[in-house]
Design a protein around this motif. Structure first.
Motif, PDB file in Angstrom:
ATOM      1  N   ILE A  64       0.873  -1.178   0.000  1.00 38.21           N
ATOM      2  CA  ILE A  64       0.000   0.000   0.000  1.00 38.21           C
ATOM      3  C   ILE A  64       0.906   1.224   0.000  1.00 38.21           C
ATOM      4  O   ILE A  64       1.753   1.367   0.884  1.00 38.21           O
ATOM      5  CB  ILE A  64      -0.890   0.039   1.256  1.00 38.21           C
ATOM      6  CG1 ILE A  64      -1.673  -1.264   1.393  1.00 38.21           C
ATOM      7  CG2 ILE A  64      -1.821   1.245   1.211  1.00 38.21           C
ATOM      8  CD1 ILE A  64      -2.370  -1.405   2.740  1.00 38.21           C
ATOM      9  N   ILE A  65       0.762   2.046  -1.004  1.00 38.38           N
ATOM     10  CA  ILE A  65       1.564   3.275  -1.051  1.00 38.38           C
ATOM     11  C   ILE A  65       0.604   4.432  -0.806  1.00 38.38           C
ATOM     12  O   ILE A  65      -0.410   4.568  -1.492  1.00 38.38           O
ATOM     13  CB  ILE A  65       2.261   3.428  -2.417  1.00 38.38           C
ATOM     14  CG1 ILE A  65       3.217   2.247  -2.630  1.00 38.38           C
ATOM     15  CG2 ILE A  65       3.003   4.749  -2.502  1.00 38.38           C
ATOM     16  CD1 ILE A  65       3.889   2.225  -3.993  1.00 38.38           C
ATOM     17  N   LEU A  66       0.908   5.222   0.230  1.00 35.49           N
ATOM     18  CA  LEU A  66       0.055   6.376   0.534  1.00 35.49           C
ATOM     19  C   LEU A  66       0.722   7.630  -0.009  1.00 35.49           C
ATOM     20  O   LEU A  66       1.897   7.878   0.290  1.00 35.49           O
ATOM     21  CB  LEU A  66      -0.093   6.541   2.051  1.00 35.49           C
ATOM     22  CG  LEU A  66      -1.181   5.733   2.752  1.00 35.49           C
ATOM     23  CD1 LEU A  66      -1.396   6.270   4.157  1.00 35.49           C
ATOM     24  CD2 LEU A  66      -2.500   5.739   1.989  1.00 35.49           C
ATOM     25  N   ILE A  67      -0.011   8.389  -0.784  1.00 35.84           N
ATOM     26  CA  ILE A  67       0.554   9.657  -1.266  1.00 35.84           C
ATOM     27  C   ILE A  67      -0.364  10.797  -0.855  1.00 35.84           C
ATOM     28  O   ILE A  67      -1.521  10.575  -0.493  1.00 35.84           O
ATOM     29  CB  ILE A  67       0.737   9.657  -2.805  1.00 35.84           C
ATOM     30  CG1 ILE A  67      -0.622   9.483  -3.513  1.00 35.84           C
ATOM     31  CG2 ILE A  67       1.721   8.608  -3.248  1.00 35.84           C
ATOM     32  CD1 ILE A  67      -0.581   9.876  -4.966  1.00 35.84           C
TER      33      ILE A  67
ATOM     34  N   ILE B 139      -1.832  -1.232  -3.878  1.00 40.17           N
ATOM     35  CA  ILE B 139      -2.916  -0.265  -3.651  1.00 40.17           C
ATOM     36  C   ILE B 139      -2.277   1.114  -3.511  1.00 40.17           C
ATOM     37  O   ILE B 139      -1.319   1.286  -2.743  1.00 40.17           O
ATOM     38  CB  ILE B 139      -3.686  -0.589  -2.351  1.00 40.17           C
ATOM     39  CG1 ILE B 139      -4.266  -2.007  -2.417  1.00 40.17           C
ATOM     40  CG2 ILE B 139      -4.782   0.442  -2.103  1.00 40.17           C
ATOM     41  CD1 ILE B 139      -4.884  -2.474  -1.109  1.00 40.17           C
ATOM     42  N   LEU B 140      -2.801   2.067  -4.245  1.00 42.40           N
ATOM     43  CA  LEU B 140      -2.356   3.452  -4.063  1.00 42.40           C
ATOM     44  C   LEU B 140      -3.433   4.175  -3.270  1.00 42.40           C
ATOM     45  O   LEU B 140      -4.582   4.287  -3.717  1.00 42.40           O
ATOM     46  CB  LEU B 140      -2.156   4.137  -5.418  1.00 42.40           C
ATOM     47  CG  LEU B 140      -1.609   5.567  -5.307  1.00 42.40           C
ATOM     48  CD1 LEU B 140      -0.151   5.553  -4.845  1.00 42.40           C
ATOM     49  CD2 LEU B 140      -1.718   6.304  -6.638  1.00 42.40           C
ATOM     50  N   GLY B 141      -3.089   4.627  -2.057  1.00 39.02           N
ATOM     51  CA  GLY B 141      -4.013   5.425  -1.249  1.00 39.02           C
ATOM     52  C   GLY B 141      -3.748   6.897  -1.552  1.00 39.02           C
ATOM     53  O   GLY B 141      -2.654   7.410  -1.279  1.00 39.02           O
ATOM     54  N   VAL B 142      -4.729   7.573  -2.166  1.00 39.35           N
ATOM     55  CA  VAL B 142      -4.555   9.016  -2.435  1.00 39.35           C
ATOM     56  C   VAL B 142      -5.115   9.734  -1.215  1.00 39.35           C
ATOM     57  O   VAL B 142      -6.333   9.912  -1.061  1.00 39.35           O
ATOM     58  CB  VAL B 142      -5.273   9.415  -3.738  1.00 39.35           C
ATOM     59  CG1 VAL B 142      -5.050  10.885  -4.037  1.00 39.35           C
ATOM     60  CG2 VAL B 142      -4.775   8.556  -4.893  1.00 39.35           C
ATOM     61  N   ASN B 143      -4.208  10.086  -0.326  1.00 38.50           N
ATOM     62  CA  ASN B 143      -4.604  10.526   1.022  1.00 38.50           C
ATOM     63  C   ASN B 143      -4.747  12.054   1.093  1.00 38.50           C
ATOM     64  O   ASN B 143      -4.352  12.771   0.167  1.00 38.50           O
ATOM     65  CB  ASN B 143      -3.544  10.028   2.019  1.00 38.50           C
ATOM     66  CG  ASN B 143      -4.082   9.987   3.422  1.00 38.50           C
ATOM     67  OD1 ASN B 143      -5.283   9.820   3.633  1.00 38.50           O
ATOM     68  ND2 ASN B 143      -3.206  10.173   4.385  1.00 38.50           N
ATOM     69  N   LYS B 144      -5.309  12.509   2.217  1.00 40.27           N
ATOM     70  CA  LYS B 144      -5.542  13.948   2.471  1.00 40.27           C
ATOM     71  C   LYS B 144      -6.425  14.547   1.368  1.00 40.27           C
ATOM     72  O   LYS B 144      -6.165  15.665   0.887  1.00 40.27           O
ATOM     73  CB  LYS B 144      -4.226  14.715   2.575  1.00 40.27           C
ATOM     74  CG  LYS B 144      -3.318  14.194   3.692  1.00 40.27           C
ATOM     75  CD  LYS B 144      -2.131  15.103   3.888  1.00 40.27           C
ATOM     76  CE  LYS B 144      -1.145  14.530   4.871  1.00 40.27           C
ATOM     77  NZ  LYS B 144       0.099  15.241   4.940  1.00 40.27           N
TER      78      LYS B 144
ATOM     79  N   PRO C 136      -9.340   6.954  -2.874  1.00 40.56           N
ATOM     80  CA  PRO C 136      -9.212   8.291  -2.275  1.00 40.56           C
ATOM     81  C   PRO C 136      -9.494   8.202  -0.773  1.00 40.56           C
ATOM     82  O   PRO C 136     -10.522   7.652  -0.378  1.00 40.56           O
ATOM     83  CB  PRO C 136     -10.305   9.094  -2.994  1.00 40.56           C
ATOM     84  CG  PRO C 136     -11.325   8.077  -3.388  1.00 40.56           C
ATOM     85  CD  PRO C 136     -10.641   6.752  -3.530  1.00 40.56           C
ATOM     86  N   THR C 137      -8.579   8.690   0.046  1.00 40.25           N
ATOM     87  CA  THR C 137      -8.762   8.530   1.505  1.00 40.25           C
ATOM     88  C   THR C 137      -8.464   9.832   2.246  1.00 40.25           C
ATOM     89  O   THR C 137      -7.809  10.751   1.721  1.00 40.25           O
ATOM     90  CB  THR C 137      -7.792   7.462   2.073  1.00 40.25           C
ATOM     91  OG1 THR C 137      -6.458   7.895   1.794  1.00 40.25           O
ATOM     92  CG2 THR C 137      -8.026   6.099   1.473  1.00 40.25           C
ATOM     93  N   VAL C 138      -8.981   9.873   3.489  1.00 39.21           N
ATOM     94  CA  VAL C 138      -8.504  10.853   4.474  1.00 39.21           C
ATOM     95  C   VAL C 138      -8.224  10.015   5.710  1.00 39.21           C
ATOM     96  O   VAL C 138      -9.141   9.656   6.449  1.00 39.21           O
ATOM     97  CB  VAL C 138      -9.565  11.932   4.789  1.00 39.21           C
ATOM     98  CG1 VAL C 138      -8.999  12.967   5.767  1.00 39.21           C
ATOM     99  CG2 VAL C 138     -10.044  12.607   3.511  1.00 39.21           C
TER     100      VAL C 138
ATOM    101  N   ASN D  15     -13.068   6.389   3.579  1.00 39.94           N
ATOM    102  CA  ASN D  15     -12.723   5.283   2.674  1.00 39.94           C
ATOM    103  C   ASN D  15     -11.609   4.386   3.230  1.00 39.94           C
ATOM    104  O   ASN D  15     -10.970   3.665   2.471  1.00 39.94           O
ATOM    105  CB  ASN D  15     -12.296   5.792   1.281  1.00 39.94           C
ATOM    106  CG  ASN D  15     -13.475   6.306   0.485  1.00 39.94           C
ATOM    107  OD1 ASN D  15     -14.594   5.829   0.672  1.00 39.94           O
ATOM    108  ND2 ASN D  15     -13.231   7.286  -0.362  1.00 39.94           N
ATOM    109  N   VAL D  16     -11.360   4.491   4.520  1.00 38.17           N
ATOM    110  CA  VAL D  16     -10.374   3.586   5.110  1.00 38.17           C
ATOM    111  C   VAL D  16     -11.123   2.372   5.648  1.00 38.17           C
ATOM    112  O   VAL D  16     -10.919   1.239   5.210  1.00 38.17           O
ATOM    113  CB  VAL D  16      -9.553   4.266   6.218  1.00 38.17           C
ATOM    114  CG1 VAL D  16      -8.608   3.272   6.883  1.00 38.17           C
ATOM    115  CG2 VAL D  16      -8.757   5.419   5.631  1.00 38.17           C
ATOM    116  N   LEU D  17     -12.051   2.633   6.601  1.00 44.35           N
ATOM    117  CA  LEU D  17     -12.843   1.523   7.135  1.00 44.35           C
ATOM    118  C   LEU D  17     -14.201   1.461   6.424  1.00 44.35           C
ATOM    119  O   LEU D  17     -14.652   0.400   6.015  1.00 44.35           O
ATOM    120  CB  LEU D  17     -13.033   1.742   8.637  1.00 44.35           C
ATOM    121  CG  LEU D  17     -13.549   0.558   9.434  1.00 44.35           C
ATOM    122  CD1 LEU D  17     -12.729  -0.686   9.150  1.00 44.35           C
ATOM    123  CD2 LEU D  17     -13.511   0.896  10.915  1.00 44.35           C
TER     124      LEU D  17
END
Ligand SMILES: Nc1ncnc2c1ncn2[C@@H]1O[C@H](COP(=O)(O)OS(=O)(=O)O)[C@@H](OP(=O)(O)O)[C@H]1O
Ligand SMILES: Nc1ncnc2c1ncn2[C@@H]1O[C@H](COP(=O)(O)OP(=O)(O)O)[C@@H](O)[C@H]1O
Length: 565
Positions: free
Chosen positions: A68-71, A97-102, A136-138, A144-146
């Motif tokens: 999982i790569i968070l960017i 998995i690419l987590g597009v965070n913030k 897409p996450t925060v 979109n995490v849990l």
């Protein structure tokens, strides 16, 4: 790579299926945690900055099912994220998995997300994953995490946890029995039992096994764990195997089932990920550790370096920190192996610096080089001892090292004249001369000097084998290569003589005007000025190169040479 455990910390507590069990620093301080959802348990290793890419992180990459790569949504896919994607792909992690965070900081803007999605698809087209996903996450708020987020109605995929629970995680398909012998016995004793660990597969009483190095075969009579005798044992168990007959067992042997024998190799192609700040050089000796086996290893060719921005294969002369490369390597003796894709446990290795013992690279074997199998030593009828008998003395190598202008050639000449007058058969290998012929393709970069000394050491060894007293006069500025020469030639045949002349004196002498050129910026890589010289730590003899009396210089040298006879 993954910061999922931190995201999990901030999840609302109402979800009953999610259980955050444990967080500790046992693998690599503060980098792993374990949580479970219904029916599945996860353990996470967090890889932070690439420079912290130590052995533990690589051990985690080796075992992981999912990367999982968070960017940061505002920054897009930067070089570091691409680097991790290549690393995960090289280690054959099957899912990315690419987590597009913030996403909150870009107002959950779908255009930004879709732009990153396009870049992600472009990146993945160069990579080898069974599945990829972008979410897409925060993480701070858990969007979109849990659970799915109300802020991303335009995203119709699963939340991170839901996606993780759907992934098919089977990774190792090869179930061959691989047993790593771990004995304290001296090498090559004959024994009908051996201790070690099962690195892959399982073993049952009655199975027939094969020792990779010797090819000997025996049947398993008994299997003992720490506490009891058992009928069968599996991966990761530490056991003693009792065999039906004595076989040759060494402390680093690898044992397989007889019906699936292991290959051995001393030359192969591998993905090499260089992790150390000190660059990796062709021809320099490193220590290779592959499962329970060790060998001296050198890179013979750097085939290419991956440009992680374009996926292109670039030519390069040396390996820099975090370079992902494909190289050919040669070992000083064969090891049991398989390709990383077929059998990861015998297809991954690390390279260790011979002096600092720091881990400097990780490697994944791609394929054996067939020349390793097809080149055999030719036995000769006349041997070194026969030639030495005719010469009336033994072949030796007197290795002079020192700065340019320290007096190496002068001393080598005087020594050869004296030995010649005593009727000894001698030859001088001199830096300036070798560089006009055999080594005329080499310059003065660190990499070229390493290769220069490797060739010189090989030639000196052949001449010694011809029964000659070989005097070498090379700056040979690096300890590692002088040590390589000592090992290659054999420490009983090799003496290191340090011509110790201060740089100021060499600079004053400057017979070829090289120091002057270097000081005025016209000569790069001049030893002592803008290229390092590492003085010997334990030379057989130190000669004061400022002493003008050549007979006084020769006396201890001649004593040293005659003590070798
Ligand atoms: N940049 C630079 N640095 C050092 N030396 C230089 C350089 N350029 C040319 N030369 C000349 O090359 C000779 C040294 O070659 P070596 O083969 O002994 O060098 S090394 O062992 O590979 O470092 C050396 O010979 P010696 O003076 O006899 O040592 C020099 O004449
Ligand atoms: N012991 C010594 N005392 C004074 N001058 C020396 C001595 N040894 C060498 N030299 C002079 O120093 C210069 C460099 O010597 P050389 O043997 O070519 O060194 P190197 O091979 O290490 O470059 C030459 O001009 C040589 O005559």
């Amino acid at each position: 790579m993954s910061t999922l455990s931190k995201a999990a910390d901030h999840q609302p507590a109402q979800d009953n299926n999610f259980n955050f069990k444990h967080k500790s620093g046992a693998v690599d301080s503060e980098t792993w945690s374990i949580f479970s959802t219904t029916g599945r348990e996860f353990s996470i290793t967090i890889a932070t900055a690439p420079e912290r890419n130590n052995r533990e992180i690589h051990a985690a990459l080796f075992k992981a099912n999912v990367a999982i790569i968070l960017i940061d949504a505002a920054c897009g896919i930067q070089t570091q994220a691409k680097w991790y994607a290549y690393l995960a792909s090289s280690f054959k992690i099957r899912h990315l998995i690419l987590g597009v965070n913030k996403m909150d900081q870009v107002d959950f803007d779908p255009h930004i997300f879709h732009g990153i999605e396009q870049d992600f698809h472009d990146l993945c087209s160069h990579l080898d994953f069974a599945s990829t996903a972008i979410i897409p996450t925060v993480s701070l708020q858990g969007n979109n995490v849990l659970n799915p987020s109300v802020h991303t109605p335009w995203y119709d995929g699963l939340s991170l946890i839901d996606y993780l629970t759907t992934i098919e995680t089977a990774r190792i398909t090869d179930n061959r029995f691989i047993f790593l012998v771990q004995e304290n016995n001296p090498a090559n004793i004959r024994s009908d039992r051996c201790n070690g660990m099962i690195a892959n597969g399982q073993i049952t009483i009655g199975d027939v096994v094969r020792i990779a190095a010797s090819g000997e075969i025996a049947q398993v009579k008994n299997i003992r764990t720490l506490n009891s005798d058992v009928f069968e044992a599996r991966t990761n168990e530490v056991i003693t195997l009792a065999l039906d007959k004595e076989v040759k067992i060494s402390c680093n042997d690898v044992i397989s089932a007889a019906h699936s024998p292991l290959e051995t190799t001393d030359q192969f192609t591998a993905v090499v990920i260089w992790t150390h700040a000190e660059p990796g050089l062709v021809s320099r000796n490193y220590q290779l550790i592959l499962a329970n086996q060790q060998a001296d290893a050198s890179i013979t060719t750097i085939k290419y370096r991956l440009d992680i921005n374009t996926g292109a294969h670039e030519a390069c002369q040396q390996l820099k920190q975090n370079d992902i490369t494909v190289c050919n390597l040669a070992l000083n003796h064969p090891v049991a192996f398989d390709t990383y894709t077929t059998l990861p446990v015998l297809g991954n290795f690390v390279l260790v610096d011979q002096y600092s013992h720091a881990t400097i690279a990780t490697g994944l074997i791609m394929h054996n080089l067939r020349r390793a199998q097809n080149v055999h030593r030719q036995a000769l009828s006349i041997c070194r001892e026969d030639r030495e008998r005719l010469n009336g003395h033994k072949g030796k190598v007197i290795w002079l090292t020192g700065l340019s202008g320290s007096g190496k050639s002068t001393i080598a000449n005087a020594l050869e004249k004296e030995l010649h007058s005593q009727g000894k058969r001698t030859y001088i290998l001199d830096g300036d001369n070798m560089r006009h012929g055999l080594n005329k393709d080499l310059g003065f970069t660190n990499a070229d000097r390493v290769e220069n000394i490797r060739r010189v050491a090989e030639v000196a060894k052949l001449m010694m084998d011809a029964g000659l007293i070989v005097i070498t006069a090379f700056i040979s500025p690096f300890r590692a290569e002088r040590e390589m020469a000592r090992q290659l030639i054999g420490k009983e045949n090799f003496v290191e003589v340090y011509i110790s002349t201060p740089l100021e004196v060499c600079e004053q002498r400057d017979p070829k005007g090289l120091y002057k050129k270097a000081r005025s910026g016209q000569l790069p890589n001049m030893t002592g000025i803008n290229s390092p010289y590492e003085p010997p730590e334990h030379p057989s003899l130190v000669i004061n190169g400022t002493n003008q009396n050549i007979s006084a210089i020769l006396r201890p040298l001649l004593q040293l040479v005659s003590s070798l006879q």
